[in-house]
Design a protein around this motif. Structure first.
Motif, PDB file in Angstrom:
ATOM      1  N   ARG A  78     -30.193  86.061 -67.955  1.00  0.00           N
ATOM      2  CA  ARG A  78     -29.061  86.061 -68.889  1.00  0.00           C
ATOM      3  C   ARG A  78     -27.718  86.147 -68.168  1.00  0.00           C
ATOM      4  O   ARG A  78     -26.695  85.746 -68.713  1.00  0.00           O
ATOM      5  N   ALA A  79     -27.715  86.653 -66.950  1.00  0.00           N
ATOM      6  CA  ALA A  79     -26.479  86.737 -66.173  1.00  0.00           C
ATOM      7  C   ALA A  79     -26.043  85.371 -65.645  1.00  0.00           C
ATOM      8  O   ALA A  79     -24.916  85.219 -65.189  1.00  0.00           O
ATOM      9  N   LEU A  80     -26.914  84.380 -65.738  1.00  0.00           N
ATOM     10  CA  LEU A  80     -26.598  83.050 -65.219  1.00  0.00           C
ATOM     11  C   LEU A  80     -25.775  82.215 -66.193  1.00  0.00           C
ATOM     12  O   LEU A  80     -25.262  81.169 -65.826  1.00  0.00           O
ATOM     13  N   TYR A  81     -25.657  82.663 -67.449  1.00  0.00           N
ATOM     14  CA  TYR A  81     -24.941  81.862 -68.440  1.00  0.00           C
ATOM     15  C   TYR A  81     -24.220  82.733 -69.459  1.00  0.00           C
ATOM     16  O   TYR A  81     -24.491  83.921 -69.604  1.00  0.00           O
ATOM     17  N   GLU A  82     -23.282  82.084 -70.154  1.00  0.00           N
ATOM     18  CA  GLU A  82     -22.609  82.689 -71.302  1.00  0.00           C
ATOM     19  C   GLU A  82     -23.043  81.883 -72.514  1.00  0.00           C
ATOM     20  O   GLU A  82     -22.964  80.655 -72.507  1.00  0.00           O
ATOM     21  N   ASP A  83     -23.517  82.543 -73.539  1.00  0.00           N
ATOM     22  CA  ASP A  83     -23.981  81.862 -74.746  1.00  0.00           C
ATOM     23  C   ASP A  83     -22.770  81.533 -75.609  1.00  0.00           C
ATOM     24  O   ASP A  83     -22.051  82.422 -76.047  1.00  0.00           O
ATOM     25  N   LEU A  84     -22.533  80.251 -75.849  1.00  0.00           N
ATOM     26  CA  LEU A  84     -21.389  79.792 -76.637  1.00  0.00           C
ATOM     27  C   LEU A  84     -21.819  79.356 -78.031  1.00  0.00           C
ATOM     28  O   LEU A  84     -21.167  78.535 -78.654  1.00  0.00           O
ATOM     29  N   GLN A  85     -22.903  79.926 -78.522  1.00  0.00           N
ATOM     30  CA  GLN A  85     -23.431  79.565 -79.843  1.00  0.00           C
ATOM     31  C   GLN A  85     -22.333  79.725 -80.892  1.00  0.00           C
ATOM     32  O   GLN A  85     -21.716  80.782 -80.977  1.00  0.00           O
ATOM     33  N   PRO A  86     -22.067  78.680 -81.691  1.00  0.00           N
ATOM     34  CA  PRO A  86     -21.029  78.802 -82.715  1.00  0.00           C
ATOM     35  C   PRO A  86     -21.357  79.924 -83.700  1.00  0.00           C
ATOM     36  O   PRO A  86     -22.514  80.135 -84.044  1.00  0.00           O
TER      37      PRO A  86
END
Length: 94
Positions: A78-86
């Protein structure tokens, strides 16, 4: 590490369970990098790239934040990405 293969990154970020599944997802046209459909599993992604992934009747929007040498546990992934879910759309189960 400044860049990583798209299929390898998807696997390390635990978007899919196997690297072959990641390659098939990309080859099937289910992944967009910065809004452009990518069909090459070996495409290099870099920090800041936004991936739109069609997976199991859901769409995930992830911003690449980092890379890993190995596939680790879920918290490390989870540290590898930022969730940009609308907002307003359900997040997929983890």
């Amino acid at each position: 590490m400044e860049r990583q293969r798209l299929d390898k990154w998807l696997w390390h970020a635990r978007v899919v369970k196997a690297r072959t599944s990641a390659a098939a997802l990309v080859e099937g046209g289910h992944v967009r990098v910065n809004g452009i459909r990518e069909k090459a599993p070996g495409h290099a992604v870099k920090a800041g790239d936004v991936l739109t992934i069609g997976l199991d009747r859901n769409v995930r929007v992830l911003k690449v934040k980092g890379f890993s040498e190995r596939r680790g546990a879920a918290p490390a992934a989870r540290a590898l990405y930022e969730d940009l879910q609308p907002p307003g759309l359900p997040k997929p189960p983890e």
